[in-house]
Write a protein that holds these residues in place. Structure first.
Motif, mmCIF file in Angstrom:
data_model
loop_
_atom_site.group_PDB
_atom_site.id
_atom_site.type_symbol
_atom_site.label_atom_id
_atom_site.label_comp_id
_atom_site.label_asym_id
_atom_site.label_seq_id
_atom_site.Cartn_x
_atom_site.Cartn_y
_atom_site.Cartn_z
ATOM 1 N N VAL A 111 -8.409 11.439 -4.523
ATOM 2 C CA VAL A 111 -8.310 11.265 -3.073
ATOM 3 C C VAL A 111 -7.376 10.114 -2.723
ATOM 4 N N VAL A 112 -7.382 9.033 -3.524
ATOM 5 C CA VAL A 112 -6.522 7.883 -3.243
ATOM 6 C C VAL A 112 -5.057 8.300 -3.158
ATOM 7 N N GLY A 113 -4.635 9.205 -4.001
ATOM 8 C CA GLY A 113 -3.233 9.619 -4.007
ATOM 9 C C GLY A 113 -2.922 10.900 -3.277
ATOM 10 N N TYR A 120 -8.491 3.319 0.738
ATOM 11 C CA TYR A 120 -7.367 2.917 -0.112
ATOM 12 C C TYR A 120 -6.202 3.891 0.028
ATOM 13 N N SER A 121 -6.483 5.149 0.195
ATOM 14 C CA SER A 121 -5.423 6.121 0.408
ATOM 15 C C SER A 121 -4.630 5.782 1.665
ATOM 16 N N LEU A 122 -5.339 5.509 2.748
ATOM 17 C CA LEU A 122 -4.671 5.142 4.003
ATOM 18 C C LEU A 122 -3.918 3.830 3.842
ATOM 19 N N GLY A 123 -4.550 2.854 3.230
ATOM 20 C CA GLY A 123 -3.908 1.547 3.042
ATOM 21 C C GLY A 123 -2.639 1.638 2.213
ATOM 22 N N TYR A 124 -2.675 2.403 1.131
ATOM 23 C CA TYR A 124 -1.495 2.563 0.291
ATOM 24 C C TYR A 124 -0.379 3.275 1.042
ATOM 25 N N GLU A 125 -0.753 4.176 1.950
ATOM 26 C CA GLU A 125 0.233 4.907 2.740
ATOM 27 C C GLU A 125 0.893 3.992 3.775
ATOM 28 N N VAL A 126 0.118 3.111 4.394
ATOM 29 C CA VAL A 126 0.609 2.288 5.498
ATOM 30 C C VAL A 126 1.367 1.048 5.023
ATOM 31 N N SER A 183 3.280 -1.617 -0.385
ATOM 32 C CA SER A 183 2.896 -1.519 -1.793
ATOM 33 C C SER A 183 1.382 -1.638 -1.917
ATOM 34 N N GLU A 184 0.891 -1.243 -3.074
ATOM 35 C CA GLU A 184 -0.539 -1.368 -3.328
ATOM 36 C C GLU A 184 -0.956 -2.830 -3.283
ATOM 37 N N GLU A 185 -0.120 -3.700 -3.834
ATOM 38 C CA GLU A 185 -0.424 -5.133 -3.841
ATOM 39 C C GLU A 185 -0.459 -5.706 -2.421
ATOM 40 N N SER A 186 0.443 -5.263 -1.555
ATOM 41 C CA SER A 186 0.440 -5.735 -0.161
ATOM 42 C C SER A 186 -0.862 -5.352 0.527
ATOM 43 N N PHE A 187 -1.331 -4.137 0.279
ATOM 44 C CA PHE A 187 -2.584 -3.695 0.877
ATOM 45 C C PHE A 187 -3.750 -4.512 0.339
ATOM 46 N N LYS A 188 -3.807 -4.715 -0.967
ATOM 47 C CA LYS A 188 -4.895 -5.498 -1.555
ATOM 48 C C LYS A 188 -4.886 -6.923 -1.022
ATOM 49 N N GLN A 189 -3.701 -7.493 -0.843
ATOM 50 C CA GLN A 189 -3.593 -8.849 -0.295
ATOM 51 C C GLN A 189 -4.091 -8.873 1.143
ATOM 52 N N TRP A 190 -3.749 -7.867 1.933
ATOM 53 C CA TRP A 190 -4.220 -7.790 3.316
ATOM 54 C C TRP A 190 -5.744 -7.713 3.360
ATOM 55 N N LEU A 191 -6.343 -6.964 2.442
ATOM 56 C CA LEU A 191 -7.800 -6.814 2.413
ATOM 57 C C LEU A 191 -8.531 -8.140 2.211
#
Length: 166
Positions: A38-40, A111-117, A120-128
């Motif tokens: 689902v994440v991808g 995470y799927s939405l976050g990775y899309e928006v 990068s995956e790291e940018s999303f994780k940092q935002w979280l």
């Protein structure tokens, strides 16, 4: 059952595994509609939401939970506050309850939405893990211990997607 032509061979799609390349380069195959898949592949298939409801009702397998943890790059300990079951009780089960399964799929969809928006995956994780003024200076990750918290964080990601800041 549909078929897909890959090179000179044909693969059947129903019940097949979907290849996903991790950081190490080897391809890990996640079963279709598993949380890691689902994440991808959010909304990648007809009947997507209905199938997720069925998967939640059947319960997430421990192996699918472990695949999701690897896919999103967290440890069980980091995600412990999000789940409605303790890590020790989860380690004893091979299939999780409906409530735990639903939270796992909520996490996968977020995470799927976050990775899309995010870029990068790291940018999303940092935002979280960064305090957000629009969330009352709370870290989005701290709000993920309830379905309502997931909705609030998801709404914030959508605002970011459309450049609508609070």
């Amino acid at each position: 059952m549909s078929e897909k032509q890959i090179g000179n061979r044909t693969t059947k799609r129903r019940g097949s595994k979907v290849p996903v390349a991790p950081k190490g380069g080897k391809i890990k195959r996640f079963s279709k509609f598993s949380p890691a898949w689902v994440v991808g592949h959010s909304k990648d298939a007809p009947g997507y939401n209905l199938e997720l409801i069925n998967r939640i009702r059947m319960g997430v397998k421990k192996s699918d939970w472990k695949d999701l943890i690897v896919k999103i790059g967290h440890s069980e300990k980091e995600l412990e506050h999000i789940l409605p079951a303790s890590i020790s009780s989860m380690q004893k089960r091979s299939i999780y309850s409906k409530e735990t399964s639903e939270r796992i799929y909520e996490l996968a969809k977020l995470y799927s939405l976050g990775y899309e928006v995010f870029d990068s995956e790291e940018s999303f994780k940092q935002w979280l893990i960064s305090p957000s003024k629009s969330l009352g200076d709370k870290k989005p990750f701290e709000l993920l211990d309830s379905s309502f918290g997931f909705q609030v964080v998801e709404n914030e990601i959508v605002r970011i997607q459309y450049n609508v800041y609070s």
